[in-house]
Design an enzyme around this catalytic site. Sequence first.
Site, PDB file in Angstrom:
ATOM      1  N   SER A 273       0.834  -1.212   0.000  1.00 27.14           N
ATOM      2  CA  SER A 273       0.000   0.000   0.000  1.00 27.14           C
ATOM      3  C   SER A 273       0.862   1.254   0.000  1.00 27.14           C
ATOM      4  O   SER A 273       1.776   1.375   0.811  1.00 27.14           O
ATOM      5  CB  SER A 273      -0.862   0.089   1.257  1.00 27.14           C
ATOM      6  OG  SER A 273      -1.304  -1.148   1.670  1.00 27.14           O
TER       7      SER A 273
ATOM      8  N   TYR B 177      -8.330  -9.142   4.285  1.00 32.28           N
ATOM      9  CA  TYR B 177      -9.344  -8.336   4.989  1.00 32.28           C
ATOM     10  C   TYR B 177     -10.375  -7.727   4.048  1.00 32.28           C
ATOM     11  O   TYR B 177     -11.413  -7.243   4.484  1.00 32.28           O
ATOM     12  CB  TYR B 177      -8.693  -7.245   5.857  1.00 32.28           C
ATOM     13  CG  TYR B 177      -7.878  -6.210   5.114  1.00 32.28           C
ATOM     14  CD1 TYR B 177      -8.463  -5.254   4.291  1.00 32.28           C
ATOM     15  CD2 TYR B 177      -6.493  -6.167   5.251  1.00 32.28           C
ATOM     16  CE1 TYR B 177      -7.721  -4.307   3.625  1.00 32.28           C
ATOM     17  CE2 TYR B 177      -5.732  -5.236   4.593  1.00 32.28           C
ATOM     18  CZ  TYR B 177      -6.347  -4.299   3.770  1.00 32.28           C
ATOM     19  OH  TYR B 177      -5.597  -3.374   3.113  1.00 32.28           O
TER      20      TYR B 177
ATOM     21  N   MET C 155      -0.701  -6.402   7.780  1.00 39.31           N
ATOM     22  CA  MET C 155      -1.892  -7.185   7.393  1.00 39.31           C
ATOM     23  C   MET C 155      -1.702  -7.904   6.065  1.00 39.31           C
ATOM     24  O   MET C 155      -2.668  -8.171   5.348  1.00 39.31           O
ATOM     25  CB  MET C 155      -3.105  -6.249   7.307  1.00 39.31           C
ATOM     26  CG  MET C 155      -3.367  -5.449   8.561  1.00 39.31           C
ATOM     27  SD  MET C 155      -4.666  -4.242   8.276  1.00 39.31           S
ATOM     28  CE  MET C 155      -4.472  -3.185   9.723  1.00 39.31           C
TER      29      MET C 155
HETATM   30  N1  HPA Z   1      -0.625  -2.309  12.061  1.00 36.52           N
HETATM   31  C1  HPA Z   1      -0.996  -3.145  11.091  1.00 36.52           C
HETATM   32  N2  HPA Z   1      -0.790  -2.906   9.802  1.00 36.52           N
HETATM   33  C2  HPA Z   1      -0.174  -1.756   9.476  1.00 36.52           C
HETATM   34  C3  HPA Z   1       0.251  -0.838  10.445  1.00 36.52           C
HETATM   35  C4  HPA Z   1       0.017  -1.142  11.816  1.00 36.52           C
HETATM   36  O1  HPA Z   1       0.357  -0.372  12.732  1.00 36.52           O
HETATM   37  N3  HPA Z   1       0.841   0.191   9.772  1.00 36.52           N
HETATM   38  C5  HPA Z   1       0.778  -0.112   8.454  1.00 36.52           C
HETATM   39  N4  HPA Z   1       0.174  -1.286   8.262  1.00 36.52           N
END
Ligand code: HPA
Length: 266
Positions: free
Chosen positions: A31, A81, A203
Site C-alpha cells: 500500500s 481483509y 496485514m
Molecule cells: N498495524 C498493522 N498494519 C499496518 C500498520 C500497523 O500499525 N501500519 C501499516 N500497516
Amino acid sequence: MLRDFNKRIENGFFSLKLQNNSPKTAIILGSGLSGVKDSFIGEEIPFSKINDFPAPTVKGHSGVLKISDKVAICAGRIHYYEGHSIDDVVFPIFLLSRIGIKNLIITNAAGGINSSYKSGELVLISDHINLTGCNPLIGINDDSLGPRFPDMSECYTKELIDKALKIKPDIKQGVYAGLKGPSYETPAEVKMLKTLGADLVGMSTVNEVIAASYLGMKVIGISCVTNLAAGISDKKLDHGEVVEAGKKAEKELTSLILKLIDILSE
Ligand code: HPA
C-alpha cells in the site's frame, strides 16, 4: 481444491500471452508504495484483463501487472481483509511462479513495534509470525508444485538479505507479525506481539511468502515502517498518515530495489 486452483492459474497464464524471455525477478508492491513501478519500462496489464485474477473490492484501485525485461511488478495487492479467499490472496504468487519468477521482492507498509524503529524507515524482514489463522497450502497437495510439508526455516532467503546488506549496510532487520486486520491492533495486542518476538506488524505478506517459499522462490521482504504500532507511541493510527509515510519512504525503497534488481540480473 488445488486442481481447480491450477486451472485458474493456467487460465491466468494463458491470458498474459507472454513472449519468450520472461523476467526472473518479481516485486509485490505494498500500500502506498506503487511508485517503484514507474522506474521500469514495460507493458502494463490491468489485473482485470488477466483471466481469473481476483476482482478488486475497491473501485478505482484495480492494480496492474507490469512486465519489463528484468522484472515483473505487481502493483496492487489482494488482501484477506477485503473479503477475498486465501486462494485469491496467493493467486498472484502462483501466477508469477508459472511465468518463471525465481526471486521475489515483497514489500509492505508496517507498524513498528521495535522501539528503535522510526516512521519512514525501511526494515528487512528476517522472519515472520503468521497470526492470520490461514495457510494458503491447505488442501490436497500437488507434489509437482511443492512439498506437502514445506520447510519454513529460511523463507526469507539469507542470500538475498546479504545482497541487500551489501547495498545498505545500516538497514535494520526484524520479525514481521502478519495479522488479518483490517482494524489496527490494540496497545495490549502490540504488547503481546512484542512478547512473542515481533518487531513489525502488518496485514499482508505472510501467506504470500508461505506460497512463494513452497514454490521454491527466493524471497526478500522489505517493510516500510509507516507508523509506530498502537501504544508504542501515544499517537492514534490513521490510514491517510500511513499512506503519506509510505510515499515519503518511496525514494529510498526505489533506490534499494533498483540496486537489488541490478545485482539479481547479473
Ligand atoms: N498495524 C498493522 N498494519 C499496518 C500498520 C500497523 O500499525 N501500519 C501499516 N500497516
